[in-house]
Design a protein around this motif. Sequence first.
Motif, PDB file in Angstrom:
ATOM      1  N   MET A 108       0.827  -1.204   0.000  1.00  0.00           N
ATOM      2  CA  MET A 108       0.000   0.000   0.000  1.00  0.00           C
ATOM      3  C   MET A 108       0.866   1.261   0.000  1.00  0.00           C
ATOM      4  O   MET A 108       0.585   2.221  -0.715  1.00  0.00           O
ATOM      5  N   ARG A 109       1.939   1.226   0.803  1.00  0.00           N
ATOM      6  CA  ARG A 109       2.844   2.376   0.855  1.00  0.00           C
ATOM      7  C   ARG A 109       3.564   2.559  -0.475  1.00  0.00           C
ATOM      8  O   ARG A 109       3.735   3.673  -0.961  1.00  0.00           O
ATOM      9  N   GLU A 110       3.990   1.447  -1.080  1.00  0.00           N
ATOM     10  CA  GLU A 110       4.692   1.513  -2.361  1.00  0.00           C
ATOM     11  C   GLU A 110       3.750   1.955  -3.481  1.00  0.00           C
ATOM     12  O   GLU A 110       4.158   2.657  -4.403  1.00  0.00           O
ATOM     13  N   ALA A 111       2.518   1.514  -3.395  1.00  0.00           N
ATOM     14  CA  ALA A 111       1.542   1.846  -4.443  1.00  0.00           C
ATOM     15  C   ALA A 111       1.292   3.345  -4.539  1.00  0.00           C
ATOM     16  O   ALA A 111       0.943   3.862  -5.611  1.00  0.00           O
ATOM     17  N   GLU A 112       1.465   4.064  -3.452  1.00  0.00           N
ATOM     18  CA  GLU A 112       1.283   5.515  -3.471  1.00  0.00           C
ATOM     19  C   GLU A 112       2.292   6.195  -4.391  1.00  0.00           C
ATOM     20  O   GLU A 112       2.038   7.255  -4.948  1.00  0.00           O
ATOM     21  N   LEU A 113       3.472   5.561  -4.552  1.00  0.00           N
ATOM     22  CA  LEU A 113       4.515   6.124  -5.425  1.00  0.00           C
ATOM     23  C   LEU A 113       4.482   5.513  -6.818  1.00  0.00           C
ATOM     24  O   LEU A 113       4.541   6.221  -7.817  1.00  0.00           O
ATOM     25  N   THR A 114       4.398   4.190  -6.863  1.00  0.00           N
ATOM     26  CA  THR A 114       4.563   3.488  -8.136  1.00  0.00           C
ATOM     27  C   THR A 114       3.268   3.037  -8.782  1.00  0.00           C
ATOM     28  O   THR A 114       3.251   2.703  -9.967  1.00  0.00           O
ATOM     29  N   GLY A 115       2.204   2.984  -7.993  1.00  0.00           N
ATOM     30  CA  GLY A 115       0.949   2.468  -8.534  1.00  0.00           C
ATOM     31  C   GLY A 115       0.897   0.956  -8.512  1.00  0.00           C
ATOM     32  O   GLY A 115      -0.060   0.352  -9.003  1.00  0.00           O
ATOM     33  N   ARG A 116       1.931   0.319  -7.941  1.00  0.00           N
ATOM     34  CA  ARG A 116       1.988  -1.141  -7.866  1.00  0.00           C
ATOM     35  C   ARG A 116       2.160  -1.586  -6.413  1.00  0.00           C
ATOM     36  O   ARG A 116       2.845  -0.924  -5.638  1.00  0.00           O
ATOM     37  N   TYR A 117       1.580  -2.712  -6.085  1.00  0.00           N
ATOM     38  CA  TYR A 117       1.804  -3.321  -4.782  1.00  0.00           C
ATOM     39  C   TYR A 117       3.073  -4.180  -4.891  1.00  0.00           C
ATOM     40  O   TYR A 117       3.022  -5.402  -4.860  1.00  0.00           O
ATOM     41  N   GLU A 118       4.166  -3.508  -5.020  1.00  0.00           N
ATOM     42  CA  GLU A 118       5.436  -4.173  -5.325  1.00  0.00           C
ATOM     43  C   GLU A 118       6.570  -3.503  -4.564  1.00  0.00           C
ATOM     44  O   GLU A 118       6.682  -2.283  -4.540  1.00  0.00           O
ATOM     45  N   ARG A 119       7.406  -4.300  -3.926  1.00  0.00           N
ATOM     46  CA  ARG A 119       8.541  -3.794  -3.167  1.00  0.00           C
ATOM     47  C   ARG A 119       9.821  -4.082  -3.926  1.00  0.00           C
ATOM     48  O   ARG A 119      10.128  -5.233  -4.218  1.00  0.00           O
ATOM     49  N   LEU A 120      10.597  -3.042  -4.199  1.00  0.00           N
ATOM     50  CA  LEU A 120      11.791  -3.183  -5.036  1.00  0.00           C
ATOM     51  C   LEU A 120      12.838  -4.089  -4.412  1.00  0.00           C
ATOM     52  O   LEU A 120      13.504  -4.865  -5.105  1.00  0.00           O
ATOM     53  N   SER A 121      13.014  -4.010  -3.105  1.00  0.00           N
ATOM     54  CA  SER A 121      13.979  -4.868  -2.404  1.00  0.00           C
ATOM     55  C   SER A 121      13.488  -5.073  -0.984  1.00  0.00           C
ATOM     56  O   SER A 121      12.638  -4.340  -0.492  1.00  0.00           O
ATOM     57  N   ASN A 122      14.027  -6.086  -0.334  1.00  0.00           N
ATOM     58  CA  ASN A 122      13.672  -6.307   1.067  1.00  0.00           C
ATOM     59  C   ASN A 122      14.918  -6.624   1.886  1.00  0.00           C
ATOM     60  O   ASN A 122      16.037  -6.571   1.368  1.00  0.00           O
ATOM     61  N   GLU A 123      14.722  -6.962   3.153  1.00  0.00           N
ATOM     62  CA  GLU A 123      15.843  -7.093   4.090  1.00  0.00           C
ATOM     63  C   GLU A 123      16.665  -8.372   3.943  1.00  0.00           C
ATOM     64  O   GLU A 123      17.712  -8.510   4.573  1.00  0.00           O
ATOM     65  N   ILE A 124      16.198  -9.310   3.139  1.00  0.00           N
ATOM     66  CA  ILE A 124      16.898 -10.588   2.979  1.00  0.00           C
ATOM     67  C   ILE A 124      17.745 -10.563   1.708  1.00  0.00           C
ATOM     68  O   ILE A 124      17.208 -10.491   0.600  1.00  0.00           O
ATOM     69  N   GLY A 125      19.056 -10.621   1.868  1.00  0.00           N
ATOM     70  CA  GLY A 125      19.961 -10.506   0.720  1.00  0.00           C
ATOM     71  C   GLY A 125      19.722 -11.556  -0.346  1.00  0.00           C
ATOM     72  O   GLY A 125      19.626 -11.244  -1.541  1.00  0.00           O
ATOM     73  N   LEU A 126      19.622 -12.813   0.042  1.00  0.00           N
ATOM     74  CA  LEU A 126      19.463 -13.889  -0.933  1.00  0.00           C
ATOM     75  C   LEU A 126      18.110 -13.811  -1.635  1.00  0.00           C
ATOM     76  O   LEU A 126      17.986 -14.202  -2.804  1.00  0.00           O
ATOM     77  N   ALA A 127      17.112 -13.298  -0.928  1.00  0.00           N
ATOM     78  CA  ALA A 127      15.785 -13.137  -1.542  1.00  0.00           C
ATOM     79  C   ALA A 127      15.830 -12.098  -2.654  1.00  0.00           C
ATOM     80  O   ALA A 127      15.147 -12.234  -3.676  1.00  0.00           O
ATOM     81  N   ASN A 128      16.644 -11.058  -2.475  1.00  0.00           N
ATOM     82  CA  ASN A 128      16.800 -10.042  -3.523  1.00  0.00           C
ATOM     83  C   ASN A 128      17.496 -10.620  -4.749  1.00  0.00           C
ATOM     84  O   ASN A 128      17.121 -10.337  -5.887  1.00  0.00           O
ATOM     85  N   VAL A 129      18.531 -11.420  -4.500  1.00  0.00           N
ATOM     86  CA  VAL A 129      19.225 -12.079  -5.613  1.00  0.00           C
ATOM     87  C   VAL A 129      18.248 -12.947  -6.381  1.00  0.00           C
ATOM     88  O   VAL A 129      18.237 -12.965  -7.618  1.00  0.00           O
ATOM     89  N   PHE A 130      17.382 -13.658  -5.660  1.00  0.00           N
ATOM     90  CA  PHE A 130      16.380 -14.517  -6.284  1.00  0.00           C
ATOM     91  C   PHE A 130      15.385 -13.705  -7.111  1.00  0.00           C
ATOM     92  O   PHE A 130      15.073 -14.057  -8.256  1.00  0.00           O
ATOM     93  N   THR A 131      14.897 -12.599  -6.543  1.00  0.00           N
ATOM     94  CA  THR A 131      13.916 -11.784  -7.253  1.00  0.00           C
ATOM     95  C   THR A 131      14.501 -11.156  -8.508  1.00  0.00           C
ATOM     96  O   THR A 131      13.859 -11.133  -9.563  1.00  0.00           O
TER      97      THR A 131
END
Length: 452
Positions: free
Chosen positions: A309-332
Amino acid sequence: MNTVNKQIISHIIPVTIILFAINSVLPFMKPGVPMAALLNNTTVWWAISFLILALFLLSKRYFFDKRNEENMLIVWIYLLWNLVCIIRGIFAAEIYWDWKGLIGNAMALLLPVVIFSSTNKMVVQSLLSFFIKYGLPLFLIVALIIRMDAFGFYLIPISFLVLFFPALTKRQKILLLFISLTVMLVDLNARSNVIKFGVPFFVLLLYYFRKRISLKMMEGARLTLFILPLLFFVLGVTGTFNIFHIQDYMKGEIHASGVGGDGQVVEQNVMEDTRTFLYEEVLESAVNNDYWLLGRTPARGNDSYTFGMREAELTGRYERLSNEIGLANVFTWTGIVGVILYSLIFFRSSFLAVNRSRNIYAKMLGIYVAFRWLYSWIEDVNEFSLNYFMLMMMIGLCFSESFRSMSNKDVIIWVRGIFDVRYVRLQQYIYKKNRYEKTEYSSIANVPQQEG
């Protein structure tokens, strides 16, 4: 001309560690700091980050220890795959925020280029020496304008030096102990700082019990650090056991005071699960959008209903560019392919450090790098920060033939040279005596990139 360029680069490279340190803590400035927006200008730091990457890419020509060429193949493959994903991201980007994310994430994905120059132990020594000489005094000023929970982000090189604790003088040991305890105790709620500064002291047990711990036992410990995350992941996905719900198996809660995002003192449960829902969102997003194999590119993130919801205010998408888990970011960003290549870098570098080294310090570093792979399942975000820079530097040392071939006494002189220039001169004298060198040199530019 090459000699001149080499001299110039050798004097600029050490400055980068200060730039990384400053960039790492700017997002954590206290409210009301004058010129905060100017100091934390994204465009300016993008330009600085690009120049740093270019500098380390160029420095490979002069300082890369070519004896490591074969072992570095996996690093080349990983960087090339990241480059492919970045190019894919150019075609995947649709809006302004995609392009902004692509640029920032691309910088982080290309940071492993630091590994090449870090195979030269003199480059590493020069970087750390510059930090001790200029970075620590500067911290006395920086500490006044940043939150206490960010102290560890700036002082992370100290956690690396703790691995060499037995080789240091009494005064140097006191300095490391004071800084480490300050970082860990100033904000117990900053769990990552406590872990990153505490684990190196635990790894030191390998040194003090080295006569009782065989190489097979060390290798077993290394392999365990790689197997445990995979085991816990399978158990978690199947619903058998969730390591992040450990408080369910304990009586009561453990609370600690810390500093919140608004700078106010808050009390939190340090056993609170802050990772399970992130894994659920990352995995569901990959399956639902069918990018689990090749990744969504660094221009995009994972679908998130928690932060969406917070991200959607900027991008219009319910999508988070990165998160706190390093390996999860590599995966995404790079998919299963990227995760496998990224993991192989940790596996190969730690294997060489533990099994192909003459000194106990390299073996301890190999164990610590294996731990950092485990920790990437929990945190260790892939970003253009001092923490990630130091991680790549440590991996470079694990790959380094010259570092791994040093004796314990050689390492003592090397690490003390980080604090005291007299040991650098002693190191140079010993090198010339052993190799019958006649060349005088006063900087890393004049140290041969190969010792054989």
